[in-house]
Scaffold this motif. Structure first.
Motif, PDB file in Angstrom:
ATOM      1  N   LEU A 133     -58.299  20.006   9.152  1.00 54.15           N
ATOM      2  CA  LEU A 133     -57.508  20.396   8.039  1.00 54.15           C
ATOM      3  C   LEU A 133     -56.536  19.148   7.500  1.00 54.15           C
ATOM      4  CD1 LEU A 133     -56.251  23.980   8.788  1.00 54.15           C
ATOM      5  CD2 LEU A 133     -58.253  23.218   7.337  1.00 54.15           C
TER       6      LEU A 133
ATOM      7  N   CYS B  15     -42.890  30.151   7.096  1.00 54.68           N
ATOM      8  CA  CYS B  15     -41.831  29.878   6.237  1.00 54.68           C
ATOM      9  C   CYS B  15     -42.444  28.778   5.363  1.00 54.68           C
ATOM     10  CB  CYS B  15     -40.623  29.192   6.985  1.00 54.68           C
ATOM     11  SG  CYS B  15     -40.942  27.679   7.988  1.00 54.68           S
TER      12      CYS B  15
ATOM     13  N   THR C 129     -42.223  25.224   3.736  1.00 55.77           N
ATOM     14  CA  THR C 129     -41.326  24.143   3.991  1.00 55.77           C
ATOM     15  C   THR C 129     -41.095  23.755   2.568  1.00 55.77           C
ATOM     16  OG1 THR C 129     -43.138  22.914   3.808  1.00 55.77           O
ATOM     17  CG2 THR C 129     -42.448  23.454   5.900  1.00 55.77           C
ATOM     18  N   SER C 130     -39.801  22.800   2.839  1.00 59.14           N
ATOM     19  CA  SER C 130     -39.194  22.388   1.535  1.00 59.14           C
ATOM     20  C   SER C 130     -40.400  21.371   0.515  1.00 59.14           C
ATOM     21  CB  SER C 130     -38.018  21.344   1.798  1.00 59.14           C
ATOM     22  OG  SER C 130     -38.427  20.306   2.613  1.00 59.14           O
ATOM     23  N   THR C 131     -41.246  20.852   1.373  1.00 61.68           N
ATOM     24  CA  THR C 131     -42.269  20.094   0.528  1.00 61.68           C
ATOM     25  C   THR C 131     -43.095  21.021  -0.260  1.00 61.68           C
ATOM     26  OG1 THR C 131     -42.541  18.948   2.646  1.00 61.68           O
ATOM     27  CG2 THR C 131     -43.929  18.338   0.706  1.00 61.68           C
TER      28      THR C 131
ATOM     29  N   SER D 228     -30.178  15.593  -0.875  1.00 60.55           N
ATOM     30  CA  SER D 228     -31.222  15.320   0.027  1.00 60.55           C
ATOM     31  C   SER D 228     -30.583  15.512   1.347  1.00 60.55           C
ATOM     32  CB  SER D 228     -31.820  13.910  -0.081  1.00 60.55           C
ATOM     33  OG  SER D 228     -31.033  12.913  -0.072  1.00 60.55           O
ATOM     34  N   ALA D 229     -29.271  15.430   1.450  1.00 67.70           N
ATOM     35  CA  ALA D 229     -28.722  15.661   2.867  1.00 67.70           C
ATOM     36  C   ALA D 229     -28.761  17.176   3.303  1.00 67.70           C
ATOM     37  CB  ALA D 229     -27.095  15.379   2.777  1.00 67.70           C
ATOM     38  N   GLY D 230     -29.275  17.811   2.516  1.00 69.13           N
ATOM     39  CA  GLY D 230     -29.392  19.246   2.818  1.00 69.13           C
ATOM     40  C   GLY D 230     -31.010  19.611   2.781  1.00 69.13           C
TER      41      GLY D 230
ATOM     42  N   HIS E  90     -37.491  29.930   1.058  1.00 67.12           N
ATOM     43  CA  HIS E  90     -37.804  29.376   2.301  1.00 67.12           C
ATOM     44  C   HIS E  90     -38.159  30.143   3.534  1.00 67.12           C
ATOM     45  CE1 HIS E  90     -37.532  25.944   5.333  1.00 67.12           C
ATOM     46  NE2 HIS E  90     -37.044  26.698   6.177  1.00 67.12           N
TER      47      HIS E  90
ATOM     48  N   LYS F 243     -50.537  26.415   9.165  1.00 66.79           N
ATOM     49  CA  LYS F 243     -49.575  26.826   9.907  1.00 66.79           C
ATOM     50  C   LYS F 243     -50.194  27.630  11.301  1.00 66.79           C
ATOM     51  CE  LYS F 243     -45.295  27.438  10.416  1.00 66.79           C
ATOM     52  NZ  LYS F 243     -44.403  28.441  10.664  1.00 66.79           N
TER      53      LYS F 243
ATOM     54  N   THR G  62     -34.207  17.145   9.660  1.00 67.76           N
ATOM     55  CA  THR G  62     -33.904  18.349   8.897  1.00 67.76           C
ATOM     56  C   THR G  62     -33.288  17.779   7.676  1.00 67.76           C
ATOM     57  OG1 THR G  62     -31.755  18.622  10.225  1.00 67.76           O
ATOM     58  CG2 THR G  62     -33.451  20.208  10.763  1.00 67.76           C
ATOM     59  N   SER G  63     -32.893  16.562   7.525  1.00 68.13           N
ATOM     60  CA  SER G  63     -32.628  16.119   6.154  1.00 68.13           C
ATOM     61  C   SER G  63     -33.170  14.871   5.901  1.00 68.13           C
ATOM     62  CB  SER G  63     -30.921  15.968   6.242  1.00 68.13           C
ATOM     63  OG  SER G  63     -30.659  14.382   6.642  1.00 68.13           O
ATOM     64  N   ASP G  64     -33.591  14.686   4.604  1.00 67.21           N
ATOM     65  CA  ASP G  64     -34.306  13.470   3.927  1.00 67.21           C
ATOM     66  C   ASP G  64     -33.399  12.390   3.823  1.00 67.21           C
ATOM     67  OD1 ASP G  64     -36.103  12.814   1.358  1.00 67.21           O
ATOM     68  OD2 ASP G  64     -36.653  12.526   3.291  1.00 67.21           O
ATOM     69  N   LEU G  65     -31.922  12.752   3.683  1.00 65.61           N
ATOM     70  CA  LEU G  65     -30.921  11.505   3.626  1.00 65.61           C
ATOM     71  C   LEU G  65     -30.981  10.837   4.717  1.00 65.61           C
ATOM     72  CD1 LEU G  65     -29.138  10.398   1.902  1.00 65.61           C
ATOM     73  CD2 LEU G  65     -27.106  11.867   2.688  1.00 65.61           C
TER      74      LEU G  65
ATOM     75  N   ALA H 139     -39.045  24.464  13.310  1.00 65.48           N
ATOM     76  CA  ALA H 139     -40.312  24.876  12.204  1.00 65.48           C
ATOM     77  C   ALA H 139     -40.064  24.805  11.035  1.00 65.48           C
ATOM     78  CB  ALA H 139     -40.360  26.568  12.657  1.00 65.48           C
ATOM     79  N   SER H 140     -38.592  24.711  10.434  1.00 61.43           N
ATOM     80  CA  SER H 140     -38.649  24.376   8.895  1.00 61.43           C
ATOM     81  C   SER H 140     -38.702  23.090   8.571  1.00 61.43           C
ATOM     82  CB  SER H 140     -36.992  24.975   8.759  1.00 61.43           C
ATOM     83  OG  SER H 140     -36.143  24.316   9.391  1.00 61.43           O
ATOM     84  N   VAL H 141     -38.749  22.087   9.601  1.00 59.81           N
ATOM     85  CA  VAL H 141     -39.124  20.773   9.370  1.00 59.81           C
ATOM     86  C   VAL H 141     -40.476  20.518   8.554  1.00 59.81           C
ATOM     87  CG1 VAL H 141     -39.291  18.407  10.104  1.00 59.81           C
ATOM     88  CG2 VAL H 141     -37.281  19.828  10.742  1.00 59.81           C
ATOM     89  N   PRO H 142     -40.632  20.050   7.381  1.00 57.77           N
ATOM     90  CA  PRO H 142     -42.119  19.594   6.890  1.00 57.77           C
ATOM     91  C   PRO H 142     -42.775  18.583   7.750  1.00 57.77           C
ATOM     92  CG  PRO H 142     -40.480  18.815   5.335  1.00 57.77           C
ATOM     93  CD  PRO H 142     -39.522  19.512   6.459  1.00 57.77           C
ATOM     94  N   PRO H 143     -43.997  18.909   8.277  1.00 58.07           N
ATOM     95  CA  PRO H 143     -44.332  17.903   9.153  1.00 58.07           C
ATOM     96  C   PRO H 143     -44.764  16.425   8.410  1.00 58.07           C
ATOM     97  CG  PRO H 143     -45.891  19.826   8.727  1.00 58.07           C
ATOM     98  CD  PRO H 143     -44.841  20.049   8.062  1.00 58.07           C
ATOM     99  N   GLU H 144     -44.517  16.374   7.098  1.00 62.76           N
ATOM    100  CA  GLU H 144     -44.888  15.131   6.742  1.00 62.76           C
ATOM    101  C   GLU H 144     -43.743  14.248   7.036  1.00 62.76           C
ATOM    102  OE1 GLU H 144     -46.836  18.163   4.293  1.00 62.76           O
ATOM    103  OE2 GLU H 144     -44.742  17.890   4.454  1.00 62.76           O
ATOM    104  N   ARG H 145     -42.713  14.620   7.195  1.00 59.94           N
ATOM    105  CA  ARG H 145     -41.328  13.923   7.480  1.00 59.94           C
ATOM    106  C   ARG H 145     -41.724  13.222   8.945  1.00 59.94           C
ATOM    107  NH1 ARG H 145     -36.339  17.039   6.042  1.00 59.94           N
ATOM    108  NH2 ARG H 145     -37.098  16.939   4.179  1.00 59.94           N
TER     109      ARG H 145
ATOM    110  N   ILE I 277     -44.396  12.477  10.150  1.00 58.68           N
ATOM    111  CA  ILE I 277     -45.622  11.581  10.240  1.00 58.68           C
ATOM    112  C   ILE I 277     -44.963  10.454   9.575  1.00 58.68           C
ATOM    113  CG2 ILE I 277     -47.631  11.179   8.975  1.00 58.68           C
ATOM    114  CD1 ILE I 277     -48.368  14.213   9.281  1.00 58.68           C
TER     115      ILE I 277
ATOM    116  N   GLN J  54     -54.847  17.598  10.513  1.00 58.60           N
ATOM    117  CA  GLN J  54     -54.465  18.342  11.731  1.00 58.60           C
ATOM    118  C   GLN J  54     -55.849  18.792  12.342  1.00 58.60           C
ATOM    119  OE1 GLN J  54     -52.024  21.364   9.969  1.00 58.60           O
ATOM    120  NE2 GLN J  54     -51.064  21.333  11.738  1.00 58.60           N
TER     121      GLN J  54
END
Lengths: 354, 185
Positions: A48, A220, A222-224, A309-311, A325, A351, B75-78, B109-115, B117, B182
């Motif tokens: 996938l 959930c 994700t932010s993306t 972006s810190a949050g 979310h 997922k 968890t943070s992009d910054l 789990a709330s972290v996007p996997p792209e980060r 990677i 994946q």
């Protein structure tokens, strides 16, 4: 009896020269890319891809294909999402039998361990029916809609039964290779949307687990994916006025701060248009999404000196719908429903931990 | 140019210096205390920074830094962006074994996997080791401190027959070529 002497003796003085394969040499020198699957048992491989570009949201007048009453069931409700592993021996033709079994299951399970409440519901009836017309490709299984109806204790005798819980099992434009690679007895409907009390959701899930040997899990967004939804909805602005784009972030300060950022739809559309490299192309890439969100964040930073972006992005809402979310989604307009459900189906497939 | 240089100062006897760079300044405090409390024969000095470049006024009093650790909170992009911009202020000599990356919240789990990677791709392109740490429990922090101390002793030259370059080429981060997909076997 002479047996064939098949032992081969290593020649004593003969030096075996190995032909240095150029490809192997260059592979050893390649720095940061390694061969994979050294430890995995080779089996049926399904792959996938995490998508980096998507098709632009097209306004789909689905009232042509889907019964308008059924469309009305889907919109304007807040759904809680979960992913479902493939169902074993699920037949679309046996829905009546399934609804009878499910109602019997609920009747038997409900009073267990619960105190008798004053306004207890009596007499459950379950409706399971197919929502035709939502599936996009031939590989998608048809969408299933589940309704639990019941009558309140104090209702008059002729009162109709009210819907207390609804659920939706769907697969829209799922990954074609993945669906084709499933064994034939399995039906994949990876997205489950539920709306109603949690006790009923748990009962329905346990019945499905027992009957079709599948697993459920929370999903959930994700932010993306929330960013994808925000840009897809903003991109629909010229065709259908989205009125506003509201984004909510949670900043990890002490105490945690919630920031809600509401953008006028016209301004959001102008920013999105300027970010788009080829406005005529049909697909949207992840870089454009990132630049759009970064543009919004830098504007916020310039005014408030707070870097968003810190949050983490928690909620996205427009007039077309809203997504949270924790896995809650609400679609208010039927036009873009297929695109949103397609994105959510992809999330559910990614997922799933098969 | 405010580059941090690895070999511009003389080393001190039986001393190792480690620099922890973290944008949020959360884990570095606990990690620093844990590193200092570990039982070891060398004197370990831990220096903390939010980002590079380091202030130029204190350049004279700063000892030679043996290992620079970038702590990235997924968890943070910054956090990731700040680590990426700090890399520019490091002399290229550091990347021969004196830089290490530490990632926290990789299992969230709330972290996007792209980060994760993209972090792995960045670290693999720099040929540095990538460590994962659990920052919520004391055991996790102690484990991370123990591992960092092991790498620090090698890069400071306290382990015979081993150098930072040797260790990093053995333990550096690699990414499979199909990391964007994946796979289900």
């Amino acid at each position: 009896m002479e047996g064939r002497n098949s032992t081969v003796k290593t020649p004593l003085n003969h030096v075996v020269t190995q032909r240095r394969s150029k490809r192997r040499y260059s592979r050893a020198m390649r720095s940061c890319v390694e061969g994979s699957y050294l430890g995995y048992t080779p089996g049926h491989q399904t792959v996938l891809k995490i998508p980096i570009s998507r098709k632009k949201a097209k306004s789909r007048d689905i009232t042509n294909r889907v019964d308008p009453d059924q469309v009305a069931l889907l919109v304007k409700k807040e759904w809680q999402l979960s992913y479902v592993t493939p169902l074993y021996k699920f037949r679309h033709t046996m829905l009546k039998a399934y609804s009878r079994e499910l109602s019997a299951f609920i009747v038997s399970e409900k009073p267990q361990g619960q105190a008798i409440e004053i306004a207890q519901e009596l007499g459950f009836k379950v409706n399971i029916f197919v929502v035709l017309g939502l599936a996009e490709t031939d590989q998608d299984a048809e969408t299933i809609f589940i309704q639990i109806l019941s009558k309140q204790v104090f209702a008059a005798k002729d009162d109709a039964q009210k819907v207390v819980w609804s659920g939706l099992l769907t697969c829209i434009n799922g990954d074609v290779d993945y669906l084709r690679s499933l064994p034939p007895e399995f039906v994949s409907l990876p997205l489950l949307c539920t709306s109603g009390p949690e006790s009923y959701s748990a009962l329905v899930k346990s019945w499905f687990k027992k009957t079709f040997d599948c697993c459920f899990g929370p999903m959930c967004i994700t932010s993306t994916n929330l960013q994808w939804l925000a840009t897809l909805w903003t991109g629909c602005h010229p065709e259908k006025n989205v009125q506003y784009l509201k984004l909510a972030w949670t900043i990890p300060t002490l105490p945690p701060m919630d920031v809600t950022y509401k953008v006028n739809a016209q301004d959001a559309w102008m920013l999105w248009d300027s970010v788009r490299v080829n406005a005529t192309e049909d697909s949207v890439s992840i870089d454009e999404v990132n630049s759009f969100i970064r543009g919004l964040q830098t504007h916020f930073f310039r005014h408030f000196r707070l870097d968003l972006s810190a949050g983490s992005l928690m909620r996205v809402s427009t007039a077309l719908g809203s997504a949270h979310h924790s896995g809650k989604i609400k679609i208010t307009s039927p036009d873009y429903m297929t695109t949103v459900l397609q994105l959510l189906t992809e999330c559910a497939l990614l997922k799933m931990p098969i | 140019m405010a580059l941090l240089k690895p070999f511009s100062k003389l080393p001190e006897l039986n001393t190792a210096n480690i620099l922890l760079v973290e944008n949020e300044e959360q884990l570095q405090q606990n990690l620093a205390e844990s590193i200092v409390l570990q039982k070891t024969n060398t004197n370990v000095n831990v220096r903390l920074a939010r980002s590079l470049p380091l202030p130029i006024e204190k350049e004279k009093f700063r000892p030679r830094i043996d290992l620079v650790v970038f702590i990235i909170n997924l968890t943070s992009d910054l956090s990731y962006q700040s680590a990426e911009t700090s890399l520019k202020f490091l002399d290229p000599g550091y990347f021969l074994g004196k830089v290490c990356f530490l990632v926290t919240n990789a299992r969230n789990a709330s972290v996007p996997p792209e980060r994760l990677i993209s972090v792995r791709k960045l670290v693999a392109s720099l040929h540095c080791p990538l460590l994962y740490a659990e920052d919520q429990t004391t055991e996790g922090v102690n484990t991370a401190a123990h591992r960092l101390l092991a790498i620090l002793k090698v890069t400071a030259g306290h382990v015979p027959m081993a150098t930072g370059l040797y260790l990093s080429s053995l333990s550096r981060c690699t990414v499979p070529s199909d990391i964007d997909q994946q796979n289900f076997d």
